[in-house]
Design a protein around this motif. Structure first.
Motif, PDB file in Angstrom:
ATOM      1  N   GLY A  66      22.535   9.414  -3.015  1.00 27.73           N
ATOM      2  CA  GLY A  66      21.643   9.165  -3.655  1.00 27.73           C
ATOM      3  C   GLY A  66      21.419   9.680  -4.884  1.00 27.73           C
ATOM      4  O   GLY A  66      20.372   9.147  -5.931  1.00 27.73           O
ATOM      5  N   SER A  92      12.202   8.672 -10.785  1.00 24.17           N
ATOM      6  CA  SER A  92      12.185   8.879  -9.037  1.00 24.17           C
ATOM      7  C   SER A  92      13.473   8.825  -8.560  1.00 24.17           C
ATOM      8  O   SER A  92      14.326   7.931  -9.185  1.00 24.17           O
ATOM      9  CB  SER A  92      11.173   7.933  -8.446  1.00 24.17           C
ATOM     10  N   ARG A 150      15.537   8.886  -4.505  1.00 28.14           N
ATOM     11  CA  ARG A 150      15.677   9.163  -3.183  1.00 28.14           C
ATOM     12  C   ARG A 150      17.081   9.733  -2.797  1.00 28.14           C
ATOM     13  O   ARG A 150      18.011   8.819  -2.845  1.00 28.14           O
ATOM     14  CB  ARG A 150      15.017   8.206  -2.383  1.00 28.14           C
ATOM     15  N   SER A 156      19.414  10.853   0.582  1.00 25.16           N
ATOM     16  CA  SER A 156      19.523  10.849   1.768  1.00 25.16           C
ATOM     17  C   SER A 156      20.631  11.755   2.708  1.00 25.16           C
ATOM     18  O   SER A 156      21.421  11.964   1.724  1.00 25.16           O
ATOM     19  CB  SER A 156      19.893   9.436   2.373  1.00 25.16           C
ATOM     20  N   TRP A 209      16.479  20.973   2.146  1.00 20.33           N
ATOM     21  CA  TRP A 209      17.215  20.859   0.982  1.00 20.33           C
ATOM     22  C   TRP A 209      17.086  21.718   0.151  1.00 20.33           C
ATOM     23  O   TRP A 209      16.151  22.541  -0.208  1.00 20.33           O
ATOM     24  CB  TRP A 209      16.320  19.293   0.355  1.00 20.33           C
ATOM     25  N   PHE A 250       7.922  16.121  -4.896  1.00 20.07           N
ATOM     26  CA  PHE A 250       8.702  15.944  -3.764  1.00 20.07           C
ATOM     27  C   PHE A 250       8.228  15.900  -2.498  1.00 20.07           C
ATOM     28  O   PHE A 250       7.411  16.433  -1.911  1.00 20.07           O
ATOM     29  CB  PHE A 250       9.923  16.905  -3.871  1.00 20.07           C
ATOM     30  N   THR A 251       8.922  14.844  -1.537  1.00 24.76           N
ATOM     31  CA  THR A 251       8.547  14.832  -0.267  1.00 24.76           C
ATOM     32  C   THR A 251       9.836  14.574   0.648  1.00 24.76           C
ATOM     33  O   THR A 251      10.757  13.980   0.216  1.00 24.76           O
ATOM     34  CB  THR A 251       7.679  13.517  -0.191  1.00 24.76           C
ATOM     35  N   SER A 311      11.179  13.936   4.347  1.00 21.79           N
ATOM     36  CA  SER A 311      10.766  13.136   5.781  1.00 21.79           C
ATOM     37  C   SER A 311      12.270  13.076   6.717  1.00 21.79           C
ATOM     38  O   SER A 311      13.173  13.097   6.050  1.00 21.79           O
ATOM     39  CB  SER A 311      10.288  11.946   5.566  1.00 21.79           C
ATOM     40  N   TYR A 350      15.187  12.748   4.524  1.00 25.12           N
ATOM     41  CA  TYR A 350      15.333  12.222   3.150  1.00 25.12           C
ATOM     42  C   TYR A 350      14.572  13.143   2.041  1.00 25.12           C
ATOM     43  O   TYR A 350      13.623  13.854   2.611  1.00 25.12           O
ATOM     44  CB  TYR A 350      14.546  10.829   2.964  1.00 25.12           C
ATOM     45  N   TRP A 394      12.490  12.509  -1.403  1.00 21.89           N
ATOM     46  CA  TRP A 394      11.873  11.740  -2.156  1.00 21.89           C
ATOM     47  C   TRP A 394      11.622  12.562  -3.417  1.00 21.89           C
ATOM     48  O   TRP A 394      10.682  13.275  -3.391  1.00 21.89           O
ATOM     49  CB  TRP A 394      10.688  10.854  -1.586  1.00 21.89           C
ATOM     50  N   SER A 449      10.011  12.559  -7.086  1.00 28.46           N
ATOM     51  CA  SER A 449       9.161  11.749  -8.375  1.00 28.46           C
ATOM     52  C   SER A 449       8.663  12.752  -9.534  1.00 28.46           C
ATOM     53  O   SER A 449       8.949  13.788  -9.247  1.00 28.46           O
ATOM     54  CB  SER A 449       7.739  11.002  -7.898  1.00 28.46           C
TER      55      SER A 449
END
Length: 122
Positions: free
Chosen positions: A8, A17, A19, A21, A36, A68-69, A71, A80, A82, A84
């Motif tokens: 990704g 943004s 994402r 993986s 991460w 950042f997120t 999950s 993941y 995410w 932005s």
């Protein structure tokens, strides 16, 4: 044999943004805390964010909080990241890593992916 494979990454403009993986194999995924990390040229590897094995809760570095997120989906062994509102200073190689326990310290993680490059530039 444990394998972590990230995907990704790429080139994105500031403010954009992405994402990332990471798919894991060879381990009981739900029993591992997933982190991460990133490493920019000339800098040490640093924690970005992660999700705990115990309750799935997340933690983040101050530099990425609110942008950042992290999950995870245990059923498919994936985690993941995410991202932005990306900034040029987010440019780095991003790694996912796994540890049997709860830690955000890179040295505690025995399993690492090969990394994926994220470049934020106009």
């Amino acid at each position: 044999q444990v394998q972590l494979v990230e995907s990704g990454g790429g080139l994105v403009q500031p403010g954009g943004s992405l994402r990332l993986s990471c798919v894991a194999s060879g381990l009981s995924f739900s029993r591992y805390t997933m982190g991460w990390f990133r490493q920019a040229p000339g800098k040490e590897r640093e924690f970005v964010g992660g999700t705990r094995r115990s309750d799935g809760s997340s933690a983040y570095a101050d530099s990425v909080k609110g942008r950042f997120t992290v999950s995870r989906v245990n059923a498919i062994n994936k985690v993941y990241l995410w991202m932005s509102s990306l900034k040029p200073e987010d440019t780095a190689v991003y790694y996912c890593a796994a540890v049997y326990g709860d830690s955000w310290v890179a040295g505690d993680y025995p399993y690492w992916g090969q990394g994926t490059q994220v470049t934020v530039s106009s």
